[in-house]
Design an enzyme around this catalytic site. Sequence first.
Site, PDB file in Angstrom:
ATOM      1  N   ASP A 164      48.957 -19.667   2.198  1.00  0.00           N
ATOM      2  CA  ASP A 164      48.111 -20.753   2.700  1.00  0.00           C
ATOM      3  C   ASP A 164      46.980 -21.034   1.719  1.00  0.00           C
ATOM      4  OD1 ASP A 164      46.912 -22.606   4.395  1.00  0.00           O
ATOM      5  OD2 ASP A 164      45.896 -21.080   5.588  1.00  0.00           O
ATOM      6  N   GLU A 204      40.166 -27.938   2.312  1.00  0.00           N
ATOM      7  CA  GLU A 204      40.894 -28.067   3.577  1.00  0.00           C
ATOM      8  C   GLU A 204      40.449 -27.017   4.586  1.00  0.00           C
ATOM      9  OE1 GLU A 204      43.849 -27.525   6.684  1.00  0.00           O
ATOM     10  OE2 GLU A 204      43.293 -26.059   5.154  1.00  0.00           O
ATOM     11  N   GLU A 205      40.258 -25.785   4.129  1.00  0.00           N
ATOM     12  CA  GLU A 205      39.926 -24.703   5.057  1.00  0.00           C
ATOM     13  C   GLU A 205      38.538 -24.862   5.664  1.00  0.00           C
ATOM     14  OE1 GLU A 205      42.068 -22.918   6.137  1.00  0.00           O
ATOM     15  OE2 GLU A 205      43.526 -22.273   4.644  1.00  0.00           O
ATOM     16  N   ASP A 212      42.024 -24.294  -2.009  1.00  0.00           N
ATOM     17  CA  ASP A 212      40.943 -23.502  -1.422  1.00  0.00           C
ATOM     18  C   ASP A 212      41.518 -22.571  -0.366  1.00  0.00           C
ATOM     19  OD1 ASP A 212      41.339 -25.807   0.396  1.00  0.00           O
ATOM     20  OD2 ASP A 212      39.638 -24.956   1.486  1.00  0.00           O
ATOM     21  N   HIS A 257      44.857 -16.522   7.231  1.00  0.00           N
ATOM     22  CA  HIS A 257      43.486 -16.445   7.741  1.00  0.00           C
ATOM     23  C   HIS A 257      43.084 -15.027   8.132  1.00  0.00           C
ATOM     24  CE1 HIS A 257      42.988 -21.011   8.845  1.00  0.00           C
ATOM     25  NE2 HIS A 257      43.728 -20.837   7.768  1.00  0.00           N
ATOM     26  N   HIS A 301      46.771 -27.351  -0.778  1.00  0.00           N
ATOM     27  CA  HIS A 301      45.351 -27.119  -1.047  1.00  0.00           C
ATOM     28  C   HIS A 301      45.187 -25.787  -1.756  1.00  0.00           C
ATOM     29  CE1 HIS A 301      44.697 -24.195   2.276  1.00  0.00           C
ATOM     30  NE2 HIS A 301      45.516 -24.955   2.979  1.00  0.00           N
TER      31      HIS A 301
END
Length: 454
Positions: free
Chosen positions: A123, A156-157, A92, A423, A90
């Site tokens: 990520d 996705e996030e 995003d 994150h 992903h």
Amino acid sequence: MTVNSIAETVASLMPRARQELAELVAFRSVADVAVFPKSECEAAAGWVADALRAEGFQDVAVLDTPDGTQSVYGLLAGPEGAPTVLLYAHYDVQPPLDEDAWQSPPFELTERNGRWYGRGAADCKGGFLMHLLALRALEANGGVPVTVKVIAEGSEEQGTGGLERYAEAHPELLAADAVVIGDTGNFRAGLPTVTATLRGMTMVRVSVDTLEGNLHSGQFGGAAPDALAALIRVLDSLRSEDGSTTVDGLAADAGWDGLDYPEADFRADAKVLDGVGLIGRGSVADRIWARPAVTVLGIDCPPVVGATPSVQASARATVSLRVPPGQDAGEATRLLTTHLEKHIPWGARVAVEHVGQGQAFRADTTSPAYAAMADAMRVAYPGQEMQSSGMGGSIPLCNTLAEVYPAAEILLIGLSDPEARIHAVNESVSPQELERMSVAEAHFLANYARSKQD
């Protein structure tokens, strides 16, 4: 194709990969228009589509998914009769949080202490580069021996489910014999790992109202019901004294029987401050891979700076609940909602809004694809055997793929070792892991093609 030729090719491509990752990281592709303009995600999607076209992919398309975001698809045809492998990543990313807390700009890839720092570096923009490196290495050493589909998700996030619903409506699009989800990572750098389980998740927003408007705390405080205090009380009810998650009716006593996670290692990985204890009971692996975990993600209330002496009339919070394999996310959402409504104090008015949800996932680690990956990781990580671990995070698409394509073998790998700090501020990726995992993926694709010929 030889073992050395793949590794040498990937090594030679790393400077180019760094430049490309820098370009991709530069897009502020948070799929929330309240954080950054939608144009940032659209530009990132365009970059990914152009990258696929440059590699010879056909049918490249930027797909408008039902949640208002875009996913990018491409097809690279392999030899006749070859199996099809779907590669997922992903583009995003999570918001950068406090940009002032970053040691370097979050959207500017920066090398420091042997790692590359930037939001999405691990990520999962790095995961997309991992796929490209593996394919380029194969192309330079005899060609890609499988048909490859690539899908790069754009939300996705946020957990808003756009790609899941698109896949359900277009089941032929992502059909494959094997799926490589490039969005997890190694248990630690240098230890090749596949992820066997993912926790699911549910997210709710709880709003509390007690008064028509804020009141002077000196004149009314002590009798007037404080909405912020009511919210704090109900949020506190979600944990027991030792910090274990306590949602009425939700089991929280399962155990993990796989790879161990020593407490000292976890404390170091999580950078727990000296003297601060861990929460919950059972082993660390039990707590983060096999049991539900509640987290308060944010609270709307007056900031300290500029606060007035007032009794608050309203307050709200976003609450995440991670759901382990074996528990249904829909039922967990119902139990969480009921718990919040039941435990609100003083008759305060409470409203619980469902924000997002995804089911937990358990992979079949006995499948031929896992054997092919284990052989590939032995090559990429000499002297190391592939390990299987859980992951506390959620990838809702995995369950959709398993339901829509029940015969597909699904593997989860990636670049998020503990030092990646995904994150959080100062997210980073190890270029050594990017290189080794790209080598592993290239050998996996070759191994998988041979396994289907036997």
